[in-house]
Design a protein around this motif. Sequence first.
Motif, PDB file in Angstrom:
ATOM      1  N   GLY A 349      13.057  11.727  -2.882  1.00 49.40           N
ATOM      2  CA  GLY A 349      12.517  11.430  -2.028  1.00 49.40           C
ATOM      3  C   GLY A 349      13.391  11.898  -0.514  1.00 49.40           C
ATOM      4  N   ALA A 350      13.002  11.208   0.573  1.00 48.83           N
ATOM      5  CA  ALA A 350      13.429  12.102   1.698  1.00 48.83           C
ATOM      6  C   ALA A 350      14.472  11.136   2.736  1.00 48.83           C
ATOM      7  N   ARG A 351      14.390  10.697   3.492  1.00 53.00           N
ATOM      8  CA  ARG A 351      15.840   9.808   4.317  1.00 53.00           C
ATOM      9  C   ARG A 351      15.258   8.415   3.884  1.00 53.00           C
ATOM     10  N   GLY A 352      15.016   7.768   4.177  1.00 54.68           N
ATOM     11  CA  GLY A 352      14.274   6.258   3.802  1.00 54.68           C
ATOM     12  C   GLY A 352      14.215   6.243   2.068  1.00 54.68           C
ATOM     13  N   SER A 353      13.761   4.896   2.077  1.00 51.54           N
ATOM     14  CA  SER A 353      13.635   4.371   0.055  1.00 51.54           C
ATOM     15  C   SER A 353      13.477   5.517  -0.386  1.00 51.54           C
ATOM     16  N   PHE A 354      13.623   5.664  -1.515  1.00 51.81           N
ATOM     17  CA  PHE A 354      13.450   6.143  -2.995  1.00 51.81           C
ATOM     18  C   PHE A 354      11.906   6.158  -3.237  1.00 51.81           C
ATOM     19  N   SER A 355      12.275   5.021  -3.843  1.00 50.32           N
ATOM     20  CA  SER A 355      10.709   4.392  -3.898  1.00 50.32           C
ATOM     21  C   SER A 355      10.930   2.891  -4.478  1.00 50.32           C
ATOM     22  N   ASN A 356       9.541   1.715  -3.943  1.00 52.92           N
ATOM     23  CA  ASN A 356      10.270   0.555  -4.560  1.00 52.92           C
ATOM     24  C   ASN A 356       8.082   0.592  -5.469  1.00 52.92           C
ATOM     25  N   GLY A 357       7.884   1.164  -6.019  1.00 55.09           N
ATOM     26  CA  GLY A 357       6.884   0.760  -6.151  1.00 55.09           C
ATOM     27  C   GLY A 357       5.514   0.997  -6.097  1.00 55.09           C
ATOM     28  N   VAL A 358       4.495  -0.164  -6.436  1.00 55.77           N
ATOM     29  CA  VAL A 358       3.358   0.172  -5.856  1.00 55.77           C
ATOM     30  C   VAL A 358       3.116  -0.573  -5.008  1.00 55.77           C
ATOM     31  N   HIS A 359       2.109  -0.125  -3.626  1.00 54.38           N
ATOM     32  CA  HIS A 359       2.356  -0.870  -2.432  1.00 54.38           C
ATOM     33  C   HIS A 359       1.508  -2.102  -2.529  1.00 54.38           C
ATOM     34  N   LEU A 360       2.381  -2.773  -2.033  1.00 52.23           N
ATOM     35  CA  LEU A 360       1.666  -4.383  -2.013  1.00 52.23           C
ATOM     36  C   LEU A 360       0.930  -4.665  -0.921  1.00 52.23           C
ATOM     37  N   ASN A 361       1.101  -4.080   0.710  1.00 54.65           N
ATOM     38  CA  ASN A 361       0.480  -4.193   1.412  1.00 54.65           C
ATOM     39  C   ASN A 361      -0.901  -3.933   1.334  1.00 54.65           C
ATOM     40  N   VAL A 362      -1.499  -2.478   0.610  1.00 55.39           N
ATOM     41  CA  VAL A 362      -2.935  -2.210   0.020  1.00 55.39           C
ATOM     42  C   VAL A 362      -3.412  -3.125  -0.568  1.00 55.39           C
ATOM     43  N   ILE A 363      -2.699  -3.317  -1.933  1.00 57.87           N
ATOM     44  CA  ILE A 363      -3.034  -4.457  -3.167  1.00 57.87           C
ATOM     45  C   ILE A 363      -4.168  -5.393  -2.025  1.00 57.87           C
ATOM     46  N   GLN A 364      -2.858  -6.132  -0.722  1.00 61.86           N
ATOM     47  CA  GLN A 364      -2.940  -7.426  -0.487  1.00 61.86           C
ATOM     48  C   GLN A 364      -4.613  -6.628   0.287  1.00 61.86           C
ATOM     49  N   ALA A 365      -4.892  -6.025   0.481  1.00 62.91           N
ATOM     50  CA  ALA A 365      -5.589  -6.022   1.977  1.00 62.91           C
ATOM     51  C   ALA A 365      -7.289  -5.095   0.562  1.00 62.91           C
ATOM     52  N   ALA A 366      -6.594  -5.767   0.072  1.00 62.89           N
ATOM     53  CA  ALA A 366      -8.281  -4.890  -0.496  1.00 62.89           C
ATOM     54  C   ALA A 366      -8.825  -6.211  -1.288  1.00 62.89           C
ATOM     55  N   ALA A 367     -10.361  -6.171  -2.009  1.00 61.60           N
ATOM     56  CA  ALA A 367     -11.613  -6.460  -1.518  1.00 61.60           C
ATOM     57  C   ALA A 367     -11.053  -7.604  -2.643  1.00 61.60           C
ATOM     58  N   GLU A 368     -10.845  -7.296  -4.198  1.00 66.12           N
ATOM     59  CA  GLU A 368     -10.081  -7.686  -4.779  1.00 66.12           C
ATOM     60  C   GLU A 368      -8.419  -7.077  -5.612  1.00 66.12           C
ATOM     61  N   PRO A 369      -8.209  -7.971  -4.759  1.00 64.40           N
ATOM     62  CA  PRO A 369      -6.577  -7.629  -5.005  1.00 64.40           C
ATOM     63  C   PRO A 369      -6.407  -7.279  -6.631  1.00 64.40           C
ATOM     64  N   GLY A 370      -6.315  -8.089  -6.679  1.00 67.13           N
ATOM     65  CA  GLY A 370      -6.096  -7.769  -8.490  1.00 67.13           C
ATOM     66  C   GLY A 370      -6.094  -5.931  -9.308  1.00 67.13           C
ATOM     67  N   LEU A 371      -7.530  -6.222  -8.898  1.00 71.38           N
ATOM     68  CA  LEU A 371      -8.333  -5.032  -9.536  1.00 71.38           C
ATOM     69  C   LEU A 371      -7.383  -3.430  -8.438  1.00 71.38           C
ATOM     70  N   GLU A 372      -7.016  -3.768  -7.620  1.00 71.23           N
ATOM     71  CA  GLU A 372      -6.755  -2.696  -6.885  1.00 71.23           C
ATOM     72  C   GLU A 372      -4.746  -2.404  -7.390  1.00 71.23           C
ATOM     73  N   ALA A 373      -4.285  -3.645  -7.777  1.00 70.09           N
ATOM     74  CA  ALA A 373      -2.760  -3.788  -9.034  1.00 70.09           C
ATOM     75  C   ALA A 373      -3.068  -2.972  -9.680  1.00 70.09           C
TER      76      ALA A 373
END
Length: 572
Positions: A349-373
């Motif tokens: 990674g760089a200077r921030g977090s290494f990784s926290n897994g899937v992108h919950l904000n993008v998932i929540q914004a999707a028309a079908e969050p479950g399918l985006e997840a």
Amino acid sequence: MPKLKIILLSTAFNGLTQRAWLELREAGYRPSVVLFTDPAAVCQQIEESAADLVICPFLKDRVPEQLWRNPRRPVVIIHPGIVGDRGASALDWAITRQPKRWGVTALQAVEEMDAGPIWATCEFNLPEGLRKSQLYNGPVSDAAIRCIREVVEKFSNGFVPVPLDYSRHDVVGRLQPNMTQDDRTFSWHDSTDFIKRCIDAADGQPGVLASLAGSQFYLYDAHPDVRRGMPGELLAVRDDAVLVATGDASLWIGALRHKPQPGEQTFKRPARHVLSGRLDDIPLLDSSLARQPFSDEPYQPIRYRECGHVGELTFEFYNGAMSTEQCQRLVQALRWAKSRDTQVLLIRGARGSFSNGVHLNVIQAAAEPGLEAWANIQAIDDVCLELFSARQLVVSGLTGNAGAGGVMLALAADIVLARSDIVLNPHYATMGLYGSEYWTYSLPRAVGPDMAWKLTQDCLPISALQALRCGMVQEIGPRCPDEFGLWLLQRANSALLDPIYEAIRVRKAERSLPAIQACRAGELTQMRRDMVENRHGFAEKCRNFVLKRKACRTPERLIAPWARVAEAQAAP
């Protein structure tokens, strides 16, 4: 073992609170956590626990009078400012004004905010160019932990805190107002450095309100560039970011949030997603490593270099969140890196977090969050598969904190190296998920089946030192990010011949990809039920996380047994 009963009172169980909890446990204490819900409930929990000392690593709420007036049990606030600094916008002002020195102060709660007597203080040279979250999780967190250690030691020795005295020449901090949007405002005609500093100072919350593409947005995640244009003009798109011209150059803006209408809640998303439909005529810059392998572009979320027989692939995703598209880009980058004539592949990674897994904000914004997840989890699984199937010896460098799938992504490497004092959360259940990223293969392989079950079911953070002890991590490097980067490359270069890694090299040669893929298939069967069918409330948990809804109570797993004594005695 120390008998001192310590409560951590916090607005949320955030990174600093987790690190304080782990630090105290390492020192032999059994701290208990109280999340601030409402004043009456907080007072009841602390009074009934018979705690000796309350420490507040991250508290946005005012300490109830019932607590701070108790002379036998001090409440100590960890304030991210130098002695004398007061107010809720300490780091915002520090980044904006750029003093040479900054610090953290531990002070006793009194009626007036941040005006209590001093228990401890720790100063540091203020780095340039860091956004607020990087400053908070780096130098501020380090100084806060030193202050907490000092507070506990002094309390045990009967220390009397020193009153704040503004007449002393060494007390240079002052009461500062809460920073408003008027204080943060800028013009696109201003310099790149000034605008970046405004955005950095508002990182996380609340963002900087500005006009862009004919609308009002809160801006986050700024990176300088040398291209020029009419100030405020959109110049280019790369990956998820948009390039905006400034008075003297330009800035990449990685994330935006719509200015909400009355009664509306909005949340930050990748800038390209937010501006979708307004970018048709904006040039799209190619970021593929295959076509731009050794680019000198100043902004590259995924970048690559070679040193000797090591290929180093660095990925930098805002707040450690990895969307479906980001994972797909990383897969393509890994495939190219694996084709190179190298013997070791270092991912970091760089200077921030290494990784926290899937992108919950993008998932929540999707028309079908479950399918985006569902798409997102398969995409991050594909990233892990590229690591498992690499011809090279794969080394992962945990440059920052990691959680859930981000931890398991690191474990897909053959060797895991961690920066000192990072915090890992190797679990999924708090989000209502079974988990994937091949965890049913890589975690038992690293720590054994019993410990793997415990880590995923306890849902508690672990330190880098604990990860080393249980086998998740092979070595721990320096805390300083720059020193860690150099150390990481040196260790990767020596990994092929170092005798301590002989067993790992043998294990890699004997690996069975069909068995690994069987673990993925089993995980995805469970994850479809969690993400698409919402078996354990993932949809609600995701929404609450994205909208930053406050906890209604302290989770049982964070309450120490001694803090439950009064509760147990009162039960019928």
